[in-house]
Design an enzyme around this catalytic site. Structure first.
Site, mmCIF file in Angstrom:
data_model
loop_
_atom_site.group_PDB
_atom_site.id
_atom_site.type_symbol
_atom_site.label_atom_id
_atom_site.label_comp_id
_atom_site.label_asym_id
_atom_site.label_seq_id
_atom_site.Cartn_x
_atom_site.Cartn_y
_atom_site.Cartn_z
ATOM 1 N N ASP A 88 0.859 -1.185 0.000
ATOM 2 C CA ASP A 88 0.000 0.000 0.000
ATOM 3 C C ASP A 88 0.894 1.234 0.000
ATOM 4 O O ASP A 88 2.120 1.131 0.164
ATOM 5 C CB ASP A 88 -0.980 0.020 1.189
ATOM 6 C CG ASP A 88 -0.296 0.022 2.543
ATOM 7 O OD1 ASP A 88 0.930 0.276 2.629
ATOM 8 O OD2 ASP A 88 -0.987 -0.231 3.538
ATOM 9 N N ASP A 129 -8.927 -1.710 14.312
ATOM 10 C CA ASP A 129 -10.244 -1.707 13.658
ATOM 11 C C ASP A 129 -10.405 -2.870 12.682
ATOM 12 O O ASP A 129 -11.385 -2.931 11.946
ATOM 13 C CB ASP A 129 -10.448 -0.383 12.907
ATOM 14 C CG ASP A 129 -9.380 -0.172 11.819
ATOM 15 O OD1 ASP A 129 -8.428 -0.993 11.734
ATOM 16 O OD2 ASP A 129 -9.485 0.804 11.049
ATOM 17 N N HIS A 131 -8.384 -3.551 10.130
ATOM 18 C CA HIS A 131 -7.885 -3.338 8.770
ATOM 19 C C HIS A 131 -6.589 -4.110 8.523
ATOM 20 O O HIS A 131 -5.861 -4.445 9.464
ATOM 21 C CB HIS A 131 -7.703 -1.841 8.475
ATOM 22 C CG HIS A 131 -6.417 -1.250 8.970
ATOM 23 N ND1 HIS A 131 -6.319 -0.529 10.138
ATOM 24 C CD2 HIS A 131 -5.174 -1.250 8.431
ATOM 25 C CE1 HIS A 131 -5.063 -0.116 10.296
ATOM 26 N NE2 HIS A 131 -4.360 -0.549 9.268
#
Lengths: 239, 239, 239, 239
Positions: C66, C129, C131
């Site tokens: 990413d 969370d 991710h």
């Protein structure tokens, strides 16, 4: 070592072809070295319609493992000519996926194979004298990678036949992947058919490992499959 | 063949242990054959705290590849005793994952390994005479699987040392996986350290394949990694 | 799914690094995608001296999965900068083995990975969370390959922190391998440490697969290893 | 994902069978889960003479992946009966290599598969509604391993057909490997033929991943091959 005994030359051919297809269907580049000669003739006839025009085999790269060059010409050598005739041309394999071994590039063949990721599989026949590829008795040594083998007086007649009977074309040497180069393949398939191969198959795979029978060294490979018709298997011990 | 040249015995030990761990972490049964002797001592010291009490290594099964039995006793043999002392006991490997090769079961060892799924990896040392496992020069032949090797007068002194100096305990034979059995492993790791190994390492991996140097046959394996300290690598050609 | 519960962040780091080394030692090109962030910091510290200057790791290629670009500059993005600082620079990985994913090439990232042979392994962290990579809840969809994710008002503050507090550099979008792209890797390693990760680890790997917890989709991968310290594992069911 | 587009049902059957043979020829235990139904009929006809009486396939173990039991009887269920009729009986597969999944053992099926080494390959068809195995829309959830699916009023008619029209034999539930269980297989093969499958094939493999089309989740598998005849492939985008 896995032995597969089939009922006939036809079935041996089918089973050998299915082994190749099992590698070819993988979703990655596949490097195969395949044999010319008489043994694979029917296998190639069966494979051609299954391979011709199939984009899902675009991942498959072909290498020849030996070559007899024609002396004094620029013609393609004996092996690659035979492979082209029996398989590459009818199956319409494009040139960029055919990696020729010849008298000009044999010294870099091992490095090229390594850079290309190595051979996934090599398909071998066996001679009645126990040879595989160009590893005839008393030619290469076990630790040879791809090498040139000088023509000896004893070989001259065989080579004369291979080049079509024109004595001026008999080469001074041929090239072959040696035993060490062949053993680097991740998988080996050997196939044989006919009663005239029964004795050598027995010796090569159930006898001593000896330079007198070059293919006996293949016993040492951790992933070798031997595909035989029942005639070639007729002298094997029960197992 | 992959060569890994490390700076020291300490680093060689770490790298060899990391190779084993790479296999051990797989999410499937893993069969490993590991070596006793001096070379692996530091590797086992490093591995013990990483393996002891770790349920995520319950998938790993251990095999010894040779054994010198004590004559006339029921004691465990020399090899398995050494492995137990340096690794199995401190790492608390339970018995059901230790598969002993000994004078009583060596004839079924190859069949058992095959039934268990074969060896994923075998870790080997190399002797200054080029031996690996119990394959000393002029003992086993290349096509031997797991065999008994009769004690010869020349071996007697070495074996006397191995059994602790008690002449009554020198066995009439020892057992070992032969070259063919070792070559069936899917992966081979060989390691060596020290200047006294430099000459044999060069000969074994960069020279001819010959019965005089048993480990030279390992050149033929399609997946072998050789891990050396810089002393053991000091005579290798540049590469 | 294989779970490895370690005693500490230190041990989690060692075990994760050993997993990577297990892949890296292979005698073939190895493609790895590795994570930036806090979780891998100690792992990289441990790996740097083992990788730096070692020619036997020349087969390893690195990809980032990413990227948060800096708006209006030509600077390297946040992820690759972090990876460079924590690993590539100290380990002296040459540029030709670092394959950058960024805002300019993300549309061809999947095709490039495929042409390069695919990822052997991807190492992932997990956010509180749920991710993984840039797959935050309510951003990508399960069938997304590598995509751009537009900046939303809710993300702005986090991105502001990532780009160092300069509001003019907050990008209009970031790029990430989506769930489908990540799942194509042949092997996945996820690691996590600390009590603040315990609840999400339980939900992600022992609860329902739901878009609300993006990493829960990784349960479906046939070869995933989850490496935890005991704090991150503290809410898992016994197994 | 690899797509193989064939010219006909006959060729689709041949290619699917060759994929299975590629796994079966390996020199190790091979675990396969294969499908009943109409799609594989011709494939089994082709495979039977190649498998029947061949000792070199003794390494292959078969599992069914779903079952519709007959209520109130001890008869074998619908799936295993169909497999027996179309393949196991004519190919003379011995019972010890057929591992039945049924209403009595489904809760331990996943653990048994894991203990047996996991599935090497699972061969799946696709329903016109997008189902695979017993994963019909609105039955199982993505994270389900092997589960029982209660009979709903909507299913009753289909199930009535499956059990041969005798309403007293319609079971209260059927069993199936759920999406998570199927995704654990190391390799997946899906095949389909006919124009009536064209739309669902397009949606399942080129559309969104959604619960409404259960087989769309298979897009996420790192090693899936989709084998189609040209009719089933007729709505696919060019690639």
């Amino acid at each position: 070592m896995k032995f597969i005994i089939t009922d006939s030359y036809e079935e041996m051919s089918t089973v050998a072809g299915q082994h190749l297809l099992g590698y070819m269907y993988q979703n990655k580049r596949v490097n195969m070295s395949i044999t010319a000669g008489n043994t694979p003739m029917r296998m190639y006839e069966q494979l051609v319609p299954q391979v011709k025009g199939k984009p899902y085999f675009d991942n498959v790269h072909y290498y020849n493992f030996d070559e007899i060059p024609f002396k004094g010409t620029n013609e393609l050598g004996v092996t690659i000519s035979n492979l082209a005739k029996s398989f590459f041309r009818p199956a319409e394999i494009p040139e960029e996926r055919i990696h020729v071994l010849d008298e000009n590039n044999y010294e870099t063949h091992d490095a090229r194979l390594k850079a290309d990721g190595g051979l996934d599989v090599i398909l071998l026949g066996i001679g009645a004298d126990g040879h595989f590829c160009g590893n005839l008795p008393n030619t290469t040594q076990v630790h040879d990678e791809t090498v040139a083998v000088p023509t000896t007086p004893e070989m001259r007649e065989v080579l004369l036949g291979e080049v079509g009977g024109d004595a001026t074309k008999v080469p001074d040497f041929y090239v072959t992947m040696g035993p060490k180069a062949v053993m680097q393949a991740r998988n080996i398939i050997m196939f044989a058919n006919g009663k005239h191969k029964a004795e050598i198959v027995k010796q090569a795979f159930f006898g001593e490992i000896t330079n007198a029978i070059p293919s006996s060294i293949l016993q040492l490979h951790p992933s070798i499959t031997v595909i035989l018709d029942k005639d070639a298997a007729s002298l094997l011990p029960e197992f």
